[in-house]
Every structure is written in structure tokens, then in C-alpha cells.
Design a protein around this motif. Structure first.
Motif, PDB file in Angstrom:
ATOM      1  N   ILE A 130       0.592  -1.197  -0.114  1.00 14.68           N
ATOM      2  CA  ILE A 130       0.049  -0.285   0.274  1.00 14.68           C
ATOM      3  C   ILE A 130       1.364   1.066  -0.007  1.00 14.68           C
ATOM      4  O   ILE A 130       0.575   1.827  -0.586  1.00 14.68           O
ATOM      5  N   ALA A 131       2.027   0.887   0.707  1.00 15.54           N
ATOM      6  CA  ALA A 131       3.227   2.874   1.156  1.00 15.54           C
ATOM      7  C   ALA A 131       3.530   2.841  -0.632  1.00 15.54           C
ATOM      8  O   ALA A 131       3.047   3.965  -1.421  1.00 15.54           O
ATOM      9  N   ILE A 132       3.888   1.434  -0.970  1.00 19.30           N
ATOM     10  CA  ILE A 132       4.469   1.634  -2.390  1.00 19.30           C
ATOM     11  C   ILE A 132       3.677   1.871  -3.587  1.00 19.30           C
ATOM     12  O   ILE A 132       3.966   3.310  -4.063  1.00 19.30           O
ATOM     13  N   PHE A 133       2.590   1.745  -3.425  1.00 16.14           N
ATOM     14  CA  PHE A 133       1.354   1.933  -4.704  1.00 16.14           C
ATOM     15  C   PHE A 133       1.442   3.710  -4.020  1.00 16.14           C
ATOM     16  O   PHE A 133       1.203   4.058  -5.061  1.00 16.14           O
ATOM     17  N   CYS A 134       0.819   3.972  -2.954  1.00 10.02           N
ATOM     18  CA  CYS A 134       0.660   5.296  -2.596  1.00 10.02           C
ATOM     19  C   CYS A 134       1.905   6.340  -3.749  1.00 10.02           C
ATOM     20  O   CYS A 134       1.649   7.081  -4.094  1.00 10.02           O
ATOM     21  N   VAL A 135       3.069   6.377  -3.110  1.00 10.62           N
ATOM     22  CA  VAL A 135       4.284   6.890  -2.840  1.00 10.62           C
ATOM     23  C   VAL A 135       4.453   6.676  -4.865  1.00 10.62           C
ATOM     24  O   VAL A 135       4.429   7.946  -5.336  1.00 10.62           O
ATOM     25  N   GLN A 136       4.319   5.937  -5.433  1.00  8.05           N
ATOM     26  CA  GLN A 136       5.016   5.985  -6.998  1.00  8.05           C
ATOM     27  C   GLN A 136       3.507   6.261  -7.747  1.00  8.05           C
ATOM     28  O   GLN A 136       3.344   7.008  -8.339  1.00  8.05           O
ATOM     29  N   SER A 137       2.178   5.898  -6.925  1.00  7.16           N
ATOM     30  CA  SER A 137       0.838   6.653  -7.833  1.00  7.16           C
ATOM     31  C   SER A 137       0.904   8.272  -7.801  1.00  7.16           C
ATOM     32  O   SER A 137       0.058   8.556  -8.479  1.00  7.16           O
ATOM     33  N   TYR A 138       1.306   8.680  -6.481  1.00  7.46           N
ATOM     34  CA  TYR A 138       1.067   9.879  -6.393  1.00  7.46           C
ATOM     35  C   TYR A 138       1.976  11.191  -7.415  1.00  7.46           C
ATOM     36  O   TYR A 138       2.150  11.625  -8.397  1.00  7.46           O
ATOM     37  N   VAL A 139       3.754  10.269  -7.141  1.00 10.57           N
ATOM     38  CA  VAL A 139       4.289  10.680  -8.498  1.00 10.57           C
ATOM     39  C   VAL A 139       4.247  11.155  -9.702  1.00 10.57           C
ATOM     40  O   VAL A 139       3.792  11.838 -10.046  1.00 10.57           O
ATOM     41  N   LEU A 140       3.657   9.625  -9.610  1.00 10.49           N
ATOM     42  CA  LEU A 140       3.523   9.780 -11.539  1.00 10.49           C
ATOM     43  C   LEU A 140       2.325  10.233 -11.732  1.00 10.49           C
ATOM     44  O   LEU A 140       1.979  10.421 -12.510  1.00 10.49           O
ATOM     45  N   PHE A 141       0.905  10.588 -10.990  1.00  7.29           N
ATOM     46  CA  PHE A 141       0.351  11.427 -10.748  1.00  7.29           C
ATOM     47  C   PHE A 141       0.156  12.791 -11.067  1.00  7.29           C
ATOM     48  O   PHE A 141      -0.155  13.279 -12.605  1.00  7.29           O
ATOM     49  N   TYR A 142       1.020  13.435 -10.580  1.00 10.32           N
ATOM     50  CA  TYR A 142       1.854  14.977 -11.175  1.00 10.32           C
ATOM     51  C   TYR A 142       2.547  15.055 -12.574  1.00 10.32           C
ATOM     52  O   TYR A 142       2.248  16.090 -12.851  1.00 10.32           O
ATOM     53  N   ILE A 143       3.067  14.020 -12.886  1.00  7.82           N
ATOM     54  CA  ILE A 143       3.486  14.489 -13.979  1.00  7.82           C
ATOM     55  C   ILE A 143       2.828  13.797 -14.975  1.00  7.82           C
ATOM     56  O   ILE A 143       3.062  14.688 -16.363  1.00  7.82           O
ATOM     57  N   ILE A 144       1.889  12.762 -14.349  1.00  8.32           N
ATOM     58  CA  ILE A 144       0.720  12.922 -15.716  1.00  8.32           C
ATOM     59  C   ILE A 144       0.326  14.032 -16.238  1.00  8.32           C
ATOM     60  O   ILE A 144      -1.154  14.433 -17.562  1.00  8.32           O
ATOM     61  N   ASP A 145      -0.401  14.784 -15.216  1.00 10.69           N
ATOM     62  CA  ASP A 145      -1.426  15.411 -14.917  1.00 10.69           C
ATOM     63  C   ASP A 145      -0.105  17.122 -15.000  1.00 10.69           C
ATOM     64  O   ASP A 145      -1.270  18.336 -16.574  1.00 10.69           O
ATOM     65  N   TYR A 146       0.875  16.927 -15.131  1.00  7.53           N
ATOM     66  CA  TYR A 146       1.639  18.347 -16.092  1.00  7.53           C
ATOM     67  C   TYR A 146       1.165  18.095 -17.328  1.00  7.53           C
ATOM     68  O   TYR A 146       0.698  19.700 -18.292  1.00  7.53           O
ATOM     69  N   PHE A 147       2.248  16.866 -18.180  1.00  4.91           N
ATOM     70  CA  PHE A 147       2.269  17.186 -18.804  1.00  4.91           C
ATOM     71  C   PHE A 147       0.754  16.523 -19.629  1.00  4.91           C
ATOM     72  O   PHE A 147       0.791  17.478 -20.950  1.00  4.91           O
ATOM     73  N   LEU A 148      -0.379  16.197 -19.305  1.00  2.07           N
ATOM     74  CA  LEU A 148      -1.766  16.531 -19.793  1.00  2.07           C
ATOM     75  C   LEU A 148      -2.297  16.994 -20.239  1.00  2.07           C
ATOM     76  O   LEU A 148      -3.230  17.486 -21.446  1.00  2.07           O
TER      77      LEU A 148
END
Lengths: 152, 240
Positions: free
Chosen positions: A123-141
């Protein structure tokens, strides 16, 4: 608006394929489709987001038959929560960070409990990876979708 | 008392964030590095390995022909002595086309189904012969295979000659062995294996990595490290 809709459909479909094909296997423990749904909920209206949530939720559940329409109901729930919070605190930037973090953590806990697979490390790895990836996706999308739309 | 300035505090905060992100994505970076080293940087080695494989292929073909003639001779002799024929395991090769879209289930989808003679509960092994999972559901055109690290995976297995236990998957990768009593004297590095009704040889699962005794539990807490590399699985062999 029509061009934006097509772009969002393409993006969500690519996210769905990424979750299915898993080019990085399970080293990357995140669900791109869920991140896409959170993105759509943050930037578009409730009805619009619900439409995508239901369609792609059913698509995901077709490959997940053990729990009936589990992801569809999850997506609908998070779309309602995010849209409601967005309507209350639209101008505050802290809202976006908090609601994304809350959604990801809640989604992880919900899955862990519902599927009887609660593991704090996962759960911890999922949360951190998802949080970081979300901001990358949000910025470019957001740049891509709004930059190329003729209505802008 | 010295306190860091606003700039230093920001610097410390971002350094900490970068380190944390690196730790979380460490496995991803390692996998990407290995993947690019194998396919992009050292691609010339692939040509050498292809030539070696071609040579080995020819040698194996000759060996197969020799064994075929021995088998025919064996069959004739068995028939002459009225010995009953034993069945041989059929192996079906399948490439994994996708995985369950949920991170909390480890299910692989393969592109073959009932028409190839698959059925539920068939075992899946990798190219080294180690167990990687079992068939959950067979449809006409595709099959769902539950991998060893699926939390819903369970299978009765043997621990050397010390008895049996129930193997269960966990998301972390290490497997759990349930219902192991203290009297079975299971210890670390014991081999975990199982037999399939269609094969005459045992199928290796893994080795015991830890044995713990909890005060409030009748059974031992046994962890097993699987021998197969499940995290980078792309093809399986299914036992008919």
C-alpha cells in the motif's frame, strides 16, 4: 470540446492498456486508469467524469470477474467525492494535493480490504508511486489537451 | 541554537523527497537499466547468442532423432514383455498477453483456451521447470492463470519427505506455508515440491526461507522463496 473528448478517450484507453499489458511487470505498482479517472474528475464536470468512469470501470471489470463491478463502483464513488470537494474548495491549490493523496490512499485501502490483500508495504509503495506519477501525468496531459484544442 | 534558514530547509526537504522517490522507484530503475542493457547497448551479443542457439538446435534435433529410435525400440520390447505403458506429461507453450489490471491480484492472461486441451487446475511452469502458477479459468480463446504471488493462490505441496502443507501466495513475493506442525521438523533451506498426476517427476516450487513459532498459534509460520522469477514472467508451459 469534441476534440478534447477524443483525446481523453485515447488517453484513458492507453492507460487501460498499460494496466493490462504491464510493460514493467509488477515493479511499477500503480494503476494508470485510476490516475486518469482522478485527472478527469479534477478538471472536468461531474457528468463528463461519470461517463468515463462508468465506461472504463466496466472495461476494467470485464478483466476482473471475481468481484462484480467493483472498480466501476469505486470509480463512481471517487468521482463524486472529488467533484464535491472541488465544488467547495475550487480556488485553493492545497485542495488538489490533498484530494489526490486522499483518493489514492483510500483506493489502496479499499482494494486491500475488499480483496483481502492488506499489505502495508504494498500500500505504501502504491501510494507513493501513484502520487508521483499523477503529478507527472497531470503536468503533461493538461498542457497537451488544452494547448491543441481549437476552442482555446 | 542553530536553526536552518528557509533556503536550507527547502533544500533539505527536496533532498529528502528525491531520496524517498528513488527508494520507492528503485526496482523500476533496475529493471529499465537491465532491459536497455540487454536490448539496446549489448545488442551485438544477441547475434552471437542466436548463432549459438542455432547450433544447439541442430544438436538437439539429432539427439531427438536418436531418442525417438530408442523409444520405438523400447515400445517394441515392452510390448514383447507385456509391460503396461506409462503416460507422459503433455506440455503446452503459451505467451502471456496481459495481466489483471488490478495491482492487488496477480493473474496472467494467455492467448490459448479450451481448444488446446487446457482445463482448470492445470499447473504452469517456466522454462526451467519451476512452478509459477495454476490455471484458474479456461475459456474458448483465452485462459486465466493465477500466479504464485497472487494472494488467492493456494496449493497443497510437500516439504522434502517431512509431510505436506498448504502453499499460499502473498503480494510481496514470498510464499507462506500453512498448517505446518512443529513435529514435522521443517527447517530453513528445505525443498518444497509437488507432484502432478500426469508427470513422473516432481515439480520444484522453492525453498523454505524462514521458520517462526508464534506463541498463540498451533502451527508454524513458514516462509518460502519461490525458485521461479515471477516478476519478469512472459511465457509459461502448461501441464495437460
Amino acid at each position: 470540446m469534441r476534440l478534447e473528448t477524443i483525446k481523453i478517450v485515447c488517453v484513458l484507453f492507453i492507460f487501460f492498456l498499460l494496466d493490462f499489458v504491464r510493460p514493467l511487470h509488477f515493479y511499477l505498482m500503480t494503476e494508470f486508469l485510476f490516475l486518469g479517472i482522478v485527472f478527469v474528475s479534477l478538471h472536468y464536470t461531474l457528468t463528463y467524469s461519470l461517463m468515463f468512469g462508468v465506461v472504463f470501470g466496466i472495461a476494467k471489470d470485464s478483466l476482473f470477474p471475481s468481484h462484480f463491478l467493483f472498480h466501476t463502483f469505486c470509480f463512481i464513488f471517487f468521482i463524486f467525492v472529488i467533484s464535491h470537494v472541488r465544488a467547495q474548495f475550487y480556488e485553493k491549490s492545497i485542495f488538489k494535493r490533498s484530494v489526490v493523496a486522499f483518493s489514492i490512499l483510500s483506493y489502496a485501502l479499499l482494494n486491500g480490504v475488499a480483496l483481502d490483500a492488506c499489505d502495508a508495504g504494498v500500500i505504501a509503495i502504491f501510494c507513493v508511486q501513484s502520487y508521483v506519477l499523477f503529478y507527472i501525468i497531470d503536468y503533461f496531459l493538461i498542457q497537451w489537451i488544452q494547448k491543441l484544442s481549437p476552442e482555446q | 541554537m542553530f536553526l536552518p534558514s528557509k533556503f536550507q530547509f527547502k533544500y533539505i526537504f527536496w533532498s529528502f523527497t528525491v531520496v524517498l522517490v528513488f527508494l520507492v522507484f528503485k526496482n523500476v530503475f533496475v529493471y529499465l537499466s537491465l532491459f536497455s542493457a540487454q536490448n539496446l547497448v549489448f545488442s551485438y551479443r544477441k547475434t552471437d547468442s542466436i548463432n549459438d542457439l542455432k547450433k544447439e538446435n541442430v544438436q538437439l534435433t539429432l539427439e531427438i532423432n536418436r531418442l525417438r529410435s530408442l523409444e520405438e525400440e523400447n515400445t517394441r520390447l515392452k510390448k514383447a514383455l507385456n509391460i503396461t505403458e506409462t503416460s507422459r506429461a503433455g506440455l503446452i507453450y503459451a505467451r502471456i498477453v496481459g495481466f489483471s489490471p488490478s495491482v492487488w491480484r496477480r493473474i496472467a492472461y494467455i492467448g490459448i483456451g479450451r481448444t488446446q486441451g487446457l482445463h482448470e487446475e492445470s499447473l504452469a511452469i517456466n522454462e526451467e521447470g519451476f512452478l509459477v502458477g495454476k490455471v484458474l479459468e479456461v475459456k474458448k480463446g483465452y485462459t486465466r492463470v493465477g500466479l504464485l504471488n497472487d494472494p488467492y493462490f493456494s496449493l497443497p505441496v510437500c516439504i522434502e519427505d517431512k509431510g505436506m502443507g498448504l502453499l499460499q501466495g502473498t503480494l510481496r513475493g514470498n510464499l507462506k506455508l500453512r498448517y505446518i506442525e512443529e513435529g514435522q521438523k521443517v527447517k530453513e533451506k528445505d525443498c518444497v515440491w509437488l507432484t502432478c498426476k500426469n508427470t513422473s517427476f516432481p515439480i520444484h516450487v522453492g525453498r523454505v526461507s524462514a521458520v517462526k513459532k508464534k506463541d498463540d498459534d498451533f502451527f508454524l509460520d513458514v516462509e518460502v522463496v519461490p525458485s521461479a522469477q515471477i516478476h519478469s514472467l512472459r511465457e509459461v508451459f502448461l501441464l495437460k
